[in-house]
Enzyme design. Structure first.
Site, PDB file in Angstrom:
ATOM      1  N   LEU A 151       0.823  -1.206   0.000  1.00  0.00           N
ATOM      2  CA  LEU A 151       0.000   0.000   0.000  1.00  0.00           C
ATOM      3  C   LEU A 151       0.862   1.264   0.000  1.00  0.00           C
ATOM      4  O   LEU A 151       1.867   1.348   0.700  1.00  0.00           O
ATOM      5  CB  LEU A 151      -0.896  -0.007   1.246  1.00  0.00           C
ATOM      6  CG  LEU A 151      -1.806   1.211   1.451  1.00  0.00           C
ATOM      7  CD1 LEU A 151      -2.909   1.227   0.398  1.00  0.00           C
ATOM      8  CD2 LEU A 151      -2.401   1.182   2.859  1.00  0.00           C
ATOM      9  N   HIS A 152       0.457   2.250  -0.788  1.00  0.00           N
ATOM     10  CA  HIS A 152       1.134   3.541  -0.784  1.00  0.00           C
ATOM     11  C   HIS A 152       0.174   4.623  -1.254  1.00  0.00           C
ATOM     12  O   HIS A 152      -0.622   4.406  -2.143  1.00  0.00           O
ATOM     13  CB  HIS A 152       2.399   3.519  -1.657  1.00  0.00           C
ATOM     14  CG  HIS A 152       2.173   3.038  -3.058  1.00  0.00           C
ATOM     15  ND1 HIS A 152       2.006   1.708  -3.375  1.00  0.00           N
ATOM     16  CD2 HIS A 152       2.080   3.709  -4.227  1.00  0.00           C
ATOM     17  CE1 HIS A 152       1.832   1.579  -4.679  1.00  0.00           C
ATOM     18  NE2 HIS A 152       1.868   2.790  -5.221  1.00  0.00           N
ATOM     19  N   GLN A 153       0.259   5.750  -0.607  1.00  0.00           N
ATOM     20  CA  GLN A 153      -0.580   6.904  -0.959  1.00  0.00           C
ATOM     21  C   GLN A 153       0.257   7.944  -1.682  1.00  0.00           C
ATOM     22  O   GLN A 153       1.346   8.295  -1.255  1.00  0.00           O
ATOM     23  CB  GLN A 153      -1.191   7.538   0.291  1.00  0.00           C
ATOM     24  CG  GLN A 153      -1.703   8.954   0.091  1.00  0.00           C
ATOM     25  CD  GLN A 153      -3.122   9.141   0.567  1.00  0.00           C
ATOM     26  OE1 GLN A 153      -4.050   8.496   0.097  1.00  0.00           O
ATOM     27  NE2 GLN A 153      -3.295  10.024   1.512  1.00  0.00           N
TER      28      GLN A 153
END
Length: 214
Positions: A151-153
């Site tokens: 996950l990465h924003q």
């Protein structure tokens, strides 16, 4: 539309349809702007990342901040620069844990994930004066995630007039500063940005609730 056509523009079985260039297909009045080189952002990372050992977001915290382009390290999450930026200062907020989905985060991770995103915006505002931001998480390969396993924003600073056709027609993105220059700048202002953000939170917490006058 003929009875043989449906909502998707398909033709009757066996009917041969071509466009104005005599190429197979169903003419629909839309021009196509092909940019297949963008597929690398969607597909290349998926084949490289097999597990934690091959994940760049798991490897980055094992090196020093300069080598990994890490801007800040929290307790559960960290902030790193995107090595394929859409705009100068494009940041990524990642959990240390190798999890793919936003719903996999704990309450503690979610809180720090959000806080680092807000501080990242504060740091970018103080250093680059962007006019706006794009924030987003691409979930899964079908959702456009370059590396779906971790996950990465995205925090993408935007300036008025920064959108153009150069990346599509010339396969070129105009980035006005090097990654190491931007890393040094953002790394230097991060602590001040975090303090500014925390001061705002304290001021909000101490302000009287609406409708509760003395």
């Amino acid at each position: 539309m003929t009875p043989a056509d449906d909502a998707f523009g398909s033709s009757a079985p066996g009917e041969h349809r071509v466009d104005d260039f005599e190429l197979p297909g169903t003419p629909d009045g839309f021009d196509r702007l092909w940019n297949p080189h963008r597929l690398a952002y969607v597909s290349r990372g998926q084949h490289q990342v097999k597990d934690r050992d091959s994940c760049p977001f798991c490897a980055a915290p094992q090196r020093d901040d300069t080598d990994s382009l890490i801007i800040a390290r929290g307790t559960t999450c960290f902030v790193v620069m995107n090595v394929y930026p859409y705009n100068p200062g494009h940041l990524l907020v990642c959990p240390y844990r190798h999890v793919p989905d936003y719903t996999d985060l704990t309450v503690e991770e979610t809180t720090e994930f959000a806080r680092l995103t807000q501080i990242g915006m504060t740091a970018l505002r103080s250093s680059g004066r962007p006019a706006g931001f794009n924030l987003g998480m691409n979930q899964g390969t079908a959702g456009g995630a370059g590396i779906a396993a971790h996950l990465h924003q995205h925090i993408v600073p935007r300036w008025n007039g920064d959108g153009n056709f150069l990346p599509i027609i010339a396969q070129t993105k105009n980035i006005t500063a090097s990654l190491d220059q931007l890393h040094a700048t953002l790394h230097a202002v991060w602590d001040e940005a975090a303090a500014e953000f925390d001061r705002k939170q304290t001021d909000r917490d101490s302000a009287p609730a609406p409708g509760r006058g003395d």
